[in-house]
Scaffold this active site. Structure first.
Site, short mmCIF file in Angstrom:
data_model
loop_
_atom_site.label_atom_id
_atom_site.label_comp_id
_atom_site.label_asym_id
_atom_site.label_seq_id
_atom_site.Cartn_x
_atom_site.Cartn_y
_atom_site.Cartn_z
CE LYS A 206 -3.48 -2.68 2.18
NZ LYS A 206 -4.08 -3.05 3.69
N GLY A 304 -12.31 -5.22 5.73
CA GLY A 304 -13.55 -5.72 6.10
C GLY A 304 -14.45 -5.50 4.60
N1 HSE Z 1 -5.70 -7.59 5.34
C1 HSE Z 1 -5.98 -6.37 4.73
C2 HSE Z 1 -5.94 -5.54 6.13
C3 HSE Z 1 -7.02 -6.20 4.13
O1 HSE Z 1 -5.90 -6.22 7.22
O2 HSE Z 1 -5.67 -4.39 6.18
C4 HSE Z 1 -7.59 -4.72 3.54
O3 HSE Z 1 -6.45 -4.53 2.45
#
Ligand code: HSE
Length: 425
Positions: A206, A304
């Site tokens: 991210k 979620g």
């Molecule tokens: N596995 C990811 C988290 C899901 O826990 O943020 C959302 O990108």
């Protein structure tokens, strides 16, 4: 009063081809069902496993995603499978047909962004991926569009819901790590392989995506420092709490004084005056600092089914309106800056040999309840090189938040002094 027709919602729903019907795909389907006039209808759904029990009748599903990509009667495609390799194949195929696509696959986007940009430029398709970063927080479009020309100095925050959930449960309720992780999985926050969350590979992907939109830098994810919480123990939270701090996995994208951009993701002790302090459970937050605009904080559910599906829906609406990312700051010549040192606390077991971490200077060391704590500055490149070994040895590393620039020319004491004096908190 009558409104111009361009302002009225279109009555004709666009036909969506949905690839994947897991947590996010199902969330999107259910969300569209609940809206009185969603503007989109899920016309075809492709899934991989014919055996799996699902919430819709079996005739709603088919098993060849390529058929959806080839179906020109579908206006928009949504790819929400969790396999980044297959996801890249589907999205690449769709973009080479000039299609409009939404994906939520952060690992795929982070790994293949240059190729995805080329495919869009060459074939005229569009790819949006707001759901790939921080669930429902509208951060990508905010950076890409609103801050397109604002020189940003920093973007930081909590980019992973599962690890934040685990840290919150351990600290606030004394829940054991494994139990808290099982809860994060049961609630649909964690990746199929939760190592991606707990070892911080997911927030690293991210951070890479945000680096492209915020600073025009597309680092190779493997080059970005990612330290996770797999080795965390209650003593780590307790030691942080003695100073009134919480531990969070914090992603940081920083502009250095010489213009370089550094990106790192690591557990960090967070003080009560930080906007991240109160961000708990699966919530995420992104702090954006602009040269002219000043500081901003966005907070929302980072994981979620419905929050992520809501971001996919936002992208569908954006595609309907003809939106595409501008990537206004993209600079292919920019390289990831790693000439930094982080102040870290390295916690190991007192009965073990101290881990071979090359501190810059003598670390401050203490033994507490059978654990060894060593505090000092360690170079970014050293931590990056050692992070697998430290994980394997059960050594936990947490940053204090302080960062120093490393002197880039040891022979020039004046310059060294100036660079080393810069501290980021
Ligand atoms: N596995 C990811 C988290 C899901 O826990 O943020 C959302 O990108």
């Amino acid at each position: 009063m009558s409104l111009p027709s361009a302002l009225l919602p279109s009555t004709e729903p666009l036909r969506v081809g949905l690839i994947g019907f897991g947590c996010v795909g199902q969330g999107l389907y259910n969300l569209l069902e609940r809206l009185p006039a969603p503007g989109f209808t899920v016309a075809r759904i492709a899934v991989r496993n014919p055996q799996k029990a699902r919430s819709l009748p079996p005739e709603r599903f088919e098993f060849r995603a390529d058929a959806l990509i080839e179906d020109d009667s579908l206006d928009l495609l949504v790819e929400v499978i969790d396999d980044p390799v297959e996801a890249f194949r589907f999205v690449g195929l769709a973009l080479r047909r000039g299609r409009r696509v939404v994906t939520a696959n952060k690992a795929m986007v982070a790994r293949h962004l240059p190729a995805l940009l080329r495919q869009q430029a060459d074939y005229g398709g569009t790819l949006l991926y707001e759901a790939a970063v921080c669930g429902s927080i509208p951060i990508i479009r905010t950076l890409d569009t609103y801050f397109a020309t604002e020189p940003l100095t920093a973007v930081s925050g909590i980019f992973n819901g599962s690890s934040n959930y685990v840290l919150t449960q351990m600290r606030a309720r004394g829940t054991a790590y494994a139990e808290a992780l099982a809860e994060a999985q049961a609630r649909g926050f964690a990746e199929t392989d939760p190592t991606l969350d707990m070892a911080a590979f997911d927030p690293r992907a991210k951070a890479v995506i945000l680096a492209a939109h915020a600073f025009g830098l597309i680092p190779n994810p493997a080059d970005v420092l990612a330290l996770g919480i797999e080795s965390i123990a209650p003593i780590d939270l307790k030691q942080a709490a003695l100073a009134g701090h919480k531990i969070k996995i914090v992603a940081r994208l920083l502009t250095l004084p010489d213009g370089g951009i550094s990106v790192l993701v690591a557990p960090q002790r967070v003080a009560p005056d930080s906007p991240l302090f109160a961000v708990e459970d699966e919530f995420n937050a992104v702090l954006v600092e602009g040269t002219f605009a000043g500081p901003h904080a966005l907070r929302g559910r980072g994981a979620g089914s419905f929050p992520t599906a809501s971001a996919v829906l936002a992208d569908l609406n954006a595609l309907r309106a003809g939106f595409r990312y501008a990537y206004a700051k993209l600079d292919p010549h920019q390289a990831l800056a790693t000439d930094l040192a982080l102040e870290v606390v390295v916690r190991s077991y007192a009965r073990q040999r101290p881990p071979t971490v090359e501190f810059l200077g003598e670390p401050y060391a203490e033994i507490v309840e059978g654990y060894r704590f060593q505090t000092g500055y360690v170079a970014y490149t050293t931590l990056h090189r050692l992070c697998d070994d430290l994980r394997a040895d059960g050594v936990f590393v947490v940053g204090t938040g302080a960062i120093q620039l490393l002197p880039d020319d040891e022979t020039d004491p004046q310059l060294s002094g100036a660079r080393a004096a810069v501290r980021f908190q």
